[in-house]
Design a protein around this motif. Structure first.
Motif, PDB file in Angstrom:
ATOM      1  N   GLU A  44      15.273 -30.152  17.509  1.00 34.01           N
ATOM      2  CA  GLU A  44      15.964 -29.514  18.627  1.00 34.01           C
ATOM      3  C   GLU A  44      16.177 -30.529  19.740  1.00 34.01           C
ATOM      4  OE1 GLU A  44      14.404 -25.539  19.279  1.00 34.01           O
ATOM      5  OE2 GLU A  44      15.239 -25.138  17.285  1.00 34.01           O
ATOM      6  N   ASP A  45      17.255 -31.254  19.581  1.00 30.43           N
ATOM      7  CA  ASP A  45      17.509 -32.370  20.499  1.00 30.43           C
ATOM      8  C   ASP A  45      18.686 -32.088  21.420  1.00 30.43           C
ATOM      9  OD1 ASP A  45      19.348 -32.298  18.495  1.00 30.43           O
ATOM     10  OD2 ASP A  45      19.304 -34.438  18.054  1.00 30.43           O
ATOM     11  N   THR A  46      18.705 -30.893  21.975  1.00 26.74           N
ATOM     12  CA  THR A  46      19.846 -30.556  22.826  1.00 26.74           C
ATOM     13  C   THR A  46      19.694 -31.039  24.260  1.00 26.74           C
ATOM     14  OG1 THR A  46      18.844 -28.391  23.226  1.00 26.74           O
ATOM     15  CG2 THR A  46      20.516 -28.521  21.508  1.00 26.74           C
ATOM     16  N   GLU A  72      13.117 -28.744   3.565  1.00 30.74           N
ATOM     17  CA  GLU A  72      14.410 -29.097   4.139  1.00 30.74           C
ATOM     18  C   GLU A  72      14.139 -29.764   5.481  1.00 30.74           C
ATOM     19  OE1 GLU A  72      16.758 -25.438   4.331  1.00 30.74           O
ATOM     20  OE2 GLU A  72      15.823 -24.828   2.443  1.00 30.74           O
ATOM     21  N   ALA A  73      14.864 -30.817   5.747  1.00 30.27           N
ATOM     22  CA  ALA A  73      14.647 -31.561   6.989  1.00 30.27           C
ATOM     23  C   ALA A  73      15.788 -32.534   7.186  1.00 30.27           C
ATOM     24  CB  ALA A  73      13.324 -32.314   6.917  1.00 30.27           C
ATOM     25  N   PRO A  74      15.875 -33.110   8.376  1.00 31.17           N
ATOM     26  CA  PRO A  74      16.978 -34.038   8.638  1.00 31.17           C
ATOM     27  C   PRO A  74      17.017 -35.196   7.649  1.00 31.17           C
ATOM     28  CG  PRO A  74      15.730 -33.639  10.636  1.00 31.17           C
ATOM     29  CD  PRO A  74      15.032 -32.924   9.548  1.00 31.17           C
ATOM     30  N   ASP A  75      15.871 -35.681   7.226  1.00 30.77           N
ATOM     31  CA  ASP A  75      15.904 -36.878   6.389  1.00 30.77           C
ATOM     32  C   ASP A  75      16.204 -36.624   4.920  1.00 30.77           C
ATOM     33  OD1 ASP A  75      13.499 -35.638   6.308  1.00 30.77           O
ATOM     34  OD2 ASP A  75      12.270 -37.444   6.373  1.00 30.77           O
ATOM     35  N   PHE A  76      16.106 -35.388   4.458  1.00 28.36           N
ATOM     36  CA  PHE A  76      16.661 -35.099   3.142  1.00 28.36           C
ATOM     37  C   PHE A  76      17.208 -33.687   3.150  1.00 28.36           C
ATOM     38  CE2 PHE A  76      12.819 -32.913   1.506  1.00 28.36           C
ATOM     39  CZ  PHE A  76      11.859 -33.451   2.335  1.00 28.36           C
ATOM     40  N   TYR A  83      20.244 -30.641  10.005  1.00 26.61           N
ATOM     41  CA  TYR A  83      19.013 -30.112  10.597  1.00 26.61           C
ATOM     42  C   TYR A  83      18.697 -30.685  11.984  1.00 26.61           C
ATOM     43  CZ  TYR A  83      18.366 -27.893   6.135  1.00 26.61           C
ATOM     44  OH  TYR A  83      18.543 -27.106   5.029  1.00 26.61           O
ATOM     45  N   ARG A  84      19.730 -31.314  12.561  1.00 25.28           N
ATOM     46  CA  ARG A  84      19.571 -31.758  13.944  1.00 25.28           C
ATOM     47  C   ARG A  84      20.554 -30.981  14.795  1.00 25.28           C
ATOM     48  NH1 ARG A  84      19.816 -36.759  11.735  1.00 25.28           N
ATOM     49  NH2 ARG A  84      17.726 -37.606  11.409  1.00 25.28           N
TER      50      ARG A  84
END
Length: 499
Positions: A44-46, A72-76, A83-84
């Motif tokens: 959660e980089d808003t 599940e995640a940003p890196d895969f 996921y960002r």
RNA sequence: GGCCCCAUGGUCAAGUGGUUAAGACGUCGCGUUCUCAGCGCGGAAUCGAGGGUUCGACUCCCUCUGGGGCUACCA
């Protein structure tokens, strides 16, 4: 539960992995693993101003260290990516729903400046009213409002989008940990911002869009989110989406201040990384955190990650805040170090190298000796691996210099001199292959011969050979010390204090 | 201030109307021992207060008190 369990951990990359966040992550992960669900990580980089460069990688790295994994995640990326939130925003995901809300008249553009907002708030406080957003288009038709928008735009003002709160409603849910909760819509403080002037969605809006789109079934999070829940429920409702189950876990509190553990509390180490550096073991950290705000059925305290998964039961989550108990952490880590002694040995040796007590090269050559040193010094009494440095420093790597007054007194007393002389002779006579039992025999021999026992016997010997009056079992230590060095040490002591 | 949540020893806590109120950390004492650590044994220490409900409340209800959270164009 028939539908698939999907839970998430959604950190903002504004710092490193905090104990509190780690706990949220761990419980979500346990929840997923226990019920064969999916564990998702979403960034959660808003808030672009607060993001820090290595925040995301550091968080993930420490999570991994703790033993977590994710589906599940940003890196895969999984099928619900990205996921960002920043990337999701770029794809226009939030924009779509903001426009839908705008179109339905459930949200509107607001051009008030921060100065105006502050002034309103101040006036309300002066009038002893709860701070509350004041809707500026009351009684206006759509066309009139659009005209206002155009006006403001012409002045070069940038709008935020606010959600029009239905103030007569009451939002209620059955919280997984706290039970039934209801909060009136008027308590949220009026129409709140769902999209910032920079085009980014706000947390309370984005979290709903993402949780829905990612098919999150259960939201387990900190107590501090309780008051966000009605805001989020409004959005689910406005968009016609099913609401997930919420569970709000009690917070971890700083024992000294009684407040929520904060990044600014400097009296407590609160980043997982800091414990990692001191030599806490991941399974011990997991064990400790897993017992913070949750309790198992039986009376045991030491559990493996697998056991935690197996035992997990969300109904045993505590409703009351828990103070962070450093001592208990130390004890748990000690238990794990002793349990996994062989596995920890390389790390312990590494600490000695890191502390410059021994070079890497020497350490490699003298592994067996180091293991014995560590063994004799005793892992049983230390809280974390870095402490091995202090308990092995003397006399294995350096001698205390000069002797303390207390030591000198033991050594130079009448009995001390006798013991020293007898010990010097006895030690010299012992072969290089002498065992701990042999050393013990020699000391007992002196005891019988001089009829001196206890500290008056042992302390002069300890001081003569190790420059200490305390430490691990002396006979066992003597086996590990270099005979030439010890002889030299004794000669020096004699020359300096006894001649 | 408003709203929400919470309340068993110093700390983590079990407990869901009838218990000698578990257990763990810490603490204290004793023992083992040259010392430290460890280990063994033992001790002290808890239901915040007041009202109800009930044959009976730590357990249920109310009030109070105390603590915490939130009250942003942070998440």
């Amino acid at each position: 539960m028939t539908e698939e369990i999907r839970v998430r951990y959604a950190p903002s990359p504004t710092g490193h992995l905090h104990i509190g966040n780690a706990r949220t992550a761990i419980f979500n992960w346990l929840f997923a693993r226990h019920y064969n669900g999916k564990f998702i990580i979403r960034i959660e980089d808003t808030d672009q101003k607060r993001n820090i460069a290595d925040g995301e990688t550091s968080q993930l790295d420490n999570l991994k260290w703790l033993g977590l994994d994710w589906d599940e995640a940003p890196d895969f990326s999984g099928e619900y990516g990205p996921y960002r939130q920043s990337e999701r925003n770029e794809q226009g995901i939030y924009q779509e729903y903001i426009e839908a809300l705008l179109e339905k008249g459930l949200a509107y553009k607001s051009y008030k400046t921060s100065e105006q907002l502050a002034a309103e708030r101040e006036a309300q406080q002066a009038a002893k009213q709860a701070p509350h957003y004041v809707y500026e288009y009351e009684g206006l038709s759509n066309a009139e409002r659009e005209a206002k928008y155009a006006d403001f735009e012409a002045q070069g003002l940038k709008p935020v989008v606010r959600f029009r709160v239905p103030e007569d409603k009451v939002y209620a849910w059955d919280d997984i940990v706290k039970g039934h909760i209801e909060i009136g819509a008027k308590e949220v403080g009026g129409d709140w911002v769902i999209q910032k002037a920079d085009g980014m969605p706000t947390y309370n809006f984005a979290v709903v869009v993402d949780d829905h789109l990612m098919a999150i079934s259960h939201v387990l999070r900190g107590d501090d989110h309780v008051s966000n829940t009605p805001k989020q429920m409004m959005i689910y409702e406005a968009l016609g989406w099913a609401i997930p189950k919420f569970g709000h876990m009690a917070l971890i509190i700083n024992g000294a201040t009684g407040k929520k553990l904060s990044k600014r509390d400097e009296d407590v180490l609160q980043f997982v990384e800091q414990y990692r550096e001191l030599g806490y073991l991941p399974q011990a950290m997991f064990n400790f955190i897993g017992l913070l705000g949750w309790s198992p059925k039986g009376e045991d305290e030491i559990f493996s990650v697998e056991e935690f998964i197996q035992m997990f039961d969300e109904t045993r989550l505590s409703k009351a805040n828990a103070k962070f108990d450093q001592k208990k952490l130390e004890w748990i880590n000690n238990q794990w170090m002793r349990r996994d002694k062989d596995k920890v040995m390389p790390q312990l040796i590494g600490e000695l190298v890191k502390a410059d007590l021994i070079s890497q090269q020497d350490a490699d050559q003298k592994v067996e000796w180091l293991k014995s040193v560590i063994d004799v010094a005793g892992v049983d009494g230390i809280a974390y691996t870095q402490e091995i440095v202090d308990i092995t420093r003397r006399p294995f790597f350096e001698l205390r210099e000069p002797l303390t007054d207390e030591m000198i007194e033991y050594l130079t007393s009448e009995e001390g001199r006798k013991v020293f002389a007898a010990w010097q002779t006895a030690y010299e006579a012992l072969p290089l292959t002498a065992t701990a039992a042999d050393y013990m025999g020699a000391i007992r021999g002196i005891q019988n011969e001089l009829e001196i026992k206890g500290r008056n016997l042992w302390n002069p010997i300890r001081i003569a050979t190790t420059h200490e009056v305390q430490g691990p079992n002396l006979p066992e230590m003597l086996v590990l010390l270099d005979k030439q060095n010890v002889l030299q040490t004794m000669a020096d002591v004699k020359a300096k204090y006894l001649d």
